[in-house]
Design a protein around this motif. Structure first.
Motif, mmCIF file in Angstrom:
data_model
loop_
_atom_site.group_PDB
_atom_site.id
_atom_site.type_symbol
_atom_site.label_atom_id
_atom_site.label_comp_id
_atom_site.label_asym_id
_atom_site.label_seq_id
_atom_site.Cartn_x
_atom_site.Cartn_y
_atom_site.Cartn_z
ATOM 1 N N ILE A 110 68.592 54.763 50.354
ATOM 2 C CA ILE A 110 68.381 54.952 48.921
ATOM 3 C C ILE A 110 67.636 53.774 48.304
ATOM 4 O O ILE A 110 66.740 53.948 47.475
ATOM 5 C CB ILE A 110 69.735 55.173 48.205
ATOM 6 N N MET A 111 67.948 52.574 48.734
ATOM 7 C CA MET A 111 67.364 51.373 48.130
ATOM 8 C C MET A 111 66.221 50.792 48.953
ATOM 9 O O MET A 111 65.709 49.717 48.634
ATOM 10 C CB MET A 111 68.453 50.304 47.954
ATOM 11 N N LEU A 112 65.799 51.478 50.014
ATOM 12 C CA LEU A 112 64.777 50.949 50.924
ATOM 13 C C LEU A 112 63.487 50.631 50.162
ATOM 14 O O LEU A 112 62.927 51.469 49.475
ATOM 15 C CB LEU A 112 64.492 51.968 52.026
ATOM 16 N N GLY A 113 63.035 49.386 50.311
ATOM 17 C CA GLY A 113 61.797 48.954 49.679
ATOM 18 C C GLY A 113 61.973 48.401 48.286
ATOM 19 O O GLY A 113 61.005 47.877 47.693
ATOM 20 N N MET A 114 63.174 48.513 47.725
ATOM 21 C CA MET A 114 63.400 47.974 46.366
ATOM 22 C C MET A 114 64.775 47.310 46.292
ATOM 23 O O MET A 114 65.472 47.366 45.281
ATOM 24 C CB MET A 114 63.276 49.085 45.323
ATOM 25 N N GLU A 115 65.179 46.685 47.405
ATOM 26 C CA GLU A 115 66.480 46.027 47.477
ATOM 27 C C GLU A 115 66.527 44.828 46.518
ATOM 28 O O GLU A 115 65.617 43.982 46.523
ATOM 29 C CB GLU A 115 66.745 45.542 48.903
ATOM 30 N N PRO A 116 67.562 44.742 45.700
ATOM 31 C CA PRO A 116 67.726 43.564 44.839
ATOM 32 C C PRO A 116 68.018 42.332 45.698
ATOM 33 O O PRO A 116 68.777 42.413 46.670
ATOM 34 C CB PRO A 116 68.916 43.936 43.950
ATOM 35 N N SER A 117 67.408 41.215 45.360
ATOM 36 C CA SER A 117 67.593 40.018 46.193
ATOM 37 C C SER A 117 67.596 38.757 45.330
ATOM 38 O O SER A 117 67.109 38.748 44.189
ATOM 39 C CB SER A 117 66.478 39.911 47.240
ATOM 40 N N SER A 118 68.157 37.712 45.906
ATOM 41 C CA SER A 118 68.154 36.389 45.272
ATOM 42 C C SER A 118 67.843 35.349 46.340
ATOM 43 O O SER A 118 68.522 35.306 47.385
ATOM 44 C CB SER A 118 69.518 36.089 44.636
ATOM 45 N N PHE A 119 66.795 34.556 46.094
ATOM 46 C CA PHE A 119 66.387 33.496 47.032
ATOM 47 C C PHE A 119 66.145 34.052 48.445
ATOM 48 O O PHE A 119 66.460 33.416 49.452
ATOM 49 C CB PHE A 119 67.440 32.381 47.080
ATOM 50 N N GLY A 120 65.602 35.289 48.506
ATOM 51 C CA GLY A 120 65.271 35.876 49.787
ATOM 52 C C GLY A 120 66.403 36.609 50.466
ATOM 53 O O GLY A 120 66.217 37.165 51.558
ATOM 54 N N PHE A 121 67.607 36.635 49.856
ATOM 55 C CA PHE A 121 68.753 37.321 50.445
ATOM 56 C C PHE A 121 69.062 38.586 49.638
ATOM 57 O O PHE A 121 69.083 38.568 48.399
ATOM 58 C CB PHE A 121 69.993 36.411 50.459
ATOM 59 N N ILE A 122 69.291 39.678 50.373
ATOM 60 C CA ILE A 122 69.605 40.944 49.720
ATOM 61 C C ILE A 122 71.013 40.898 49.140
ATOM 62 O O ILE A 122 71.959 40.478 49.821
ATOM 63 C CB ILE A 122 69.494 42.122 50.720
ATOM 64 N N ARG A 123 71.165 41.330 47.904
ATOM 65 C CA ARG A 123 72.470 41.379 47.248
ATOM 66 C C ARG A 123 73.149 42.693 47.625
ATOM 67 O O ARG A 123 72.907 43.742 47.015
ATOM 68 C CB ARG A 123 72.311 41.250 45.732
ATOM 69 N N ARG A 124 73.967 42.628 48.659
ATOM 70 C CA ARG A 124 74.554 43.830 49.245
ATOM 71 C C ARG A 124 75.434 44.591 48.253
ATOM 72 O O ARG A 124 75.435 45.833 48.238
ATOM 73 C CB ARG A 124 75.377 43.464 50.487
#
Length: 514
Positions: A110-124
């Motif tokens: 669902i979130m592929l290609g638009m994953e929320p992230s901070s400092f290069g890490f995905i916010r799971r």
């Protein structure tokens, strides 16, 4: 007809396409095509294979750039440079063959290609929250975000793809043949989902060959033929017959031809046939000069039955007798026994997509195309042209690659191989899936002619065993029909003794419960 529920939104088109033209070399794919879709509306887009539906939608999605014409989205000019740009702008395409990543989970897809992230890490946790919100958006909380997509049913996978579109924030949703792989129950759920999306103001373009569905789900219809828009109408103001006539440019009569057939000798006998999982203890006889239909719900074991007969799946016990041959055999052996199978999965099993039309048509029998073991391309092409003409295969010629053809024309190529091989027993698994009305009429005419034979041309009648999910075509073309339910085959009925209701009762197991 039940009164159609009307939801009132602004009458400014959510999507407007005007004067769209597209050429591929000398081929005119689209010629001055236009359409409008309003908020809270379903517009059906129908036409034969090759009419221009896919090309028009590729222009909308940014996959093709138009040679002329303009588009507007919510009143603003819309010029997508690629599919990603179109998707981010609000146009989501749900194709017949879903574009999910099977090994990833529901939430990851669902979130592929638009994953929320901070400092290069995905916010799971944020990924999970947004995925769950997208699924809850249309009330399908039973799909757990941790499940790998490959473990879901086709219907559930379709919901995941729609959820992905909603998570991005689409305003225009294009559904391309969305019900081709769904059960009747899943189709009803999809229609309820479409109704909910309409109520939220989405503009929906619905592409389908099932005109009964179009009449049920759409508000308006646009008909394409040979790259032109030849008709537009409110759905309540046009009949299915008129839609078909506009699609093909003429009236299609006798969609299900049934000439006088003479039942001949038994060519196939099955006793207590049991596969690894399905089918279960099937008994069946098939004769020359008849079309025997197999009905049933998806997963009932219909495809497994044909695969066991043709040697694609192993059997645990039972007997398969073809003429004087008895027992299990490999597919190669079945071809030598003049048995051919048309798979429901034409892309994975039915065709060599990277090869030419001629190679696919002649693949199972290359003898006679040259001296010794040589193949003369001219002879091979000549044999192929016969089927291109008889089945009206829309292609550039025998040497065009099959991957470049539309789905309906690919299906015709797969059927042509059985006709070129001149098999005596045809195992047809969903032979009309994904092809238009005119192509269906041609396929049914061929099936009828094969079952009847032609004494003047010294062509004996063939035997046809046909699986279909669409009951009207089984009732229209078959002589006898049986229903599979949970792997077991019920009694064989004369076609005059059954109707859609009685077949559906058997398919759902209600008769046994009663």
């Amino acid at each position: 007809m039940a009164q159609r529920e009307i939801v009132t939104f602004t009458r400014i088109p959510r999507l407007k396409m005007e004067g769209i033209c597209k050429r591929f070399g000398a081929t005119v794919a689209l010629d001055d095509v236009g359409l409008k879709v309003f908020p809270g509306e379903v517009l059906a887009l129908v036409g034969e294979n090759g009419a221009g539906k896919s090309t028009l939608m590729k222009v909308l999605s940014g996959a093709h750039q138009p040679d002329a014409g303009r588009m507007w989205l919510d009143g603003k000019e819309f010029k997508p440079i690629n599919p990603l740009h179109a998707r981010k702008t609000g146009v989501a395409m749900i194709y017949q063959e879903l574009s999910l990543t099977p090994h990833l989970t529901v939430e990851e897809n669902i979130m592929l290609g638009m994953e929320p992230s901070s400092f290069g890490f995905i916010r799971r946790q944020e990924v999970r929250r947004r995925a769950v919100a997208a699924l809850q958006h249309f009330g399908h909380t039973e799909i757990h975000p941790d499940i790998p997509v490959k473990n879901l049913s086709v219907a559930a996978q379709q919901l995941v793809e729609i959820a992905r579109a909603l998570a991005i924030g689409c305003s225009v949703l294009v559904l391309d043949e969305p019900t081709s792989s769904l059960t009747q129950k899943d189709v009803k759920q999809l229609f309820m989902l479409i109704k909910n999306l309409k109520n939220q103001g989405l503009a929906i373009v619905y592409i389908s060959h099932f005109l009964e569905e179009v009449q049920q789900v759409a508000d308006r219809v646009t008909i394409l033929r040979d790259g032109k828009a030849v008709g537009q109408s409110n759905i309540d103001d046009i009949t299915t017959e008129k839609i078909i006539a506009l699609m093909v440019g003429r009236e299609v009569k006798d969609l299900y031809p049934r000439s006088a057939r003479v039942v001949g000798a038994m060519v196939l006998q099955i006793k207590d046939l049991t596969g690894r999982e399905k089918p279960d203890s099937v008994n069946l006889t098939l004769h020359r000069g008849e079309v025997l239909g197999i009905a049933g719900l998806m997963g009932a074991g219909r495809t497994e039955l044909l695969r066991c007969i043709f040697g694609l799946d192993a059997i645990q016990r039972g007997e398969i007798k073809l003429g004087v041959f008895a027992g299990w055999a490999s597919p190669v052996r079945r071809w030598l026994q003049n048995v051919g199978m048309l798979s429901e999965d034409r892309k994975e099993e039915g065709l060599a997509l990277s090869m030419s039309v001629a190679d696919n048509v002649t693949l199972s029998r290359l003898k006679g195309f040259g001296p010794l073991s040589l193949i003369l391309p001219g002879r091979q092409a000549q044999a192929t042209r016969r089927w291109i003409e008889e089945l009206d295969i829309r292609c550039l010629g025998p040497r065009q690659k099959v991957m470049d053809l539309s789905g309906g024309n690919q299906q015709k190529v797969a059927l042509s191989r059985l006709l070129q091989h001149d098999v005596d027993v045809l195992l047809l698994d969903e032979p009309t899936r994904g092809i238009d009305v005119a192509a269906k009429a041609a396929v049914f005419q061929i099936i009828n002619e094969l079952a009847c034979g032609d004494p003047e041309q010294n062509r004996p009648p063939k035997a046809v065993l046909m699986v279909s999910s669409y009951l009207p075509e089984l009732l229209g073309i078959c002589d006898r029909v049986a229903v599979m339910c949970r792997g077991r085959l019920g009694p064989v009925h004369n076609i005059n003794d059954v109707n859609e209701h009685t077949l559906m009762v058997e398919a759902t197991g209600q008769e046994k419960i009663a």
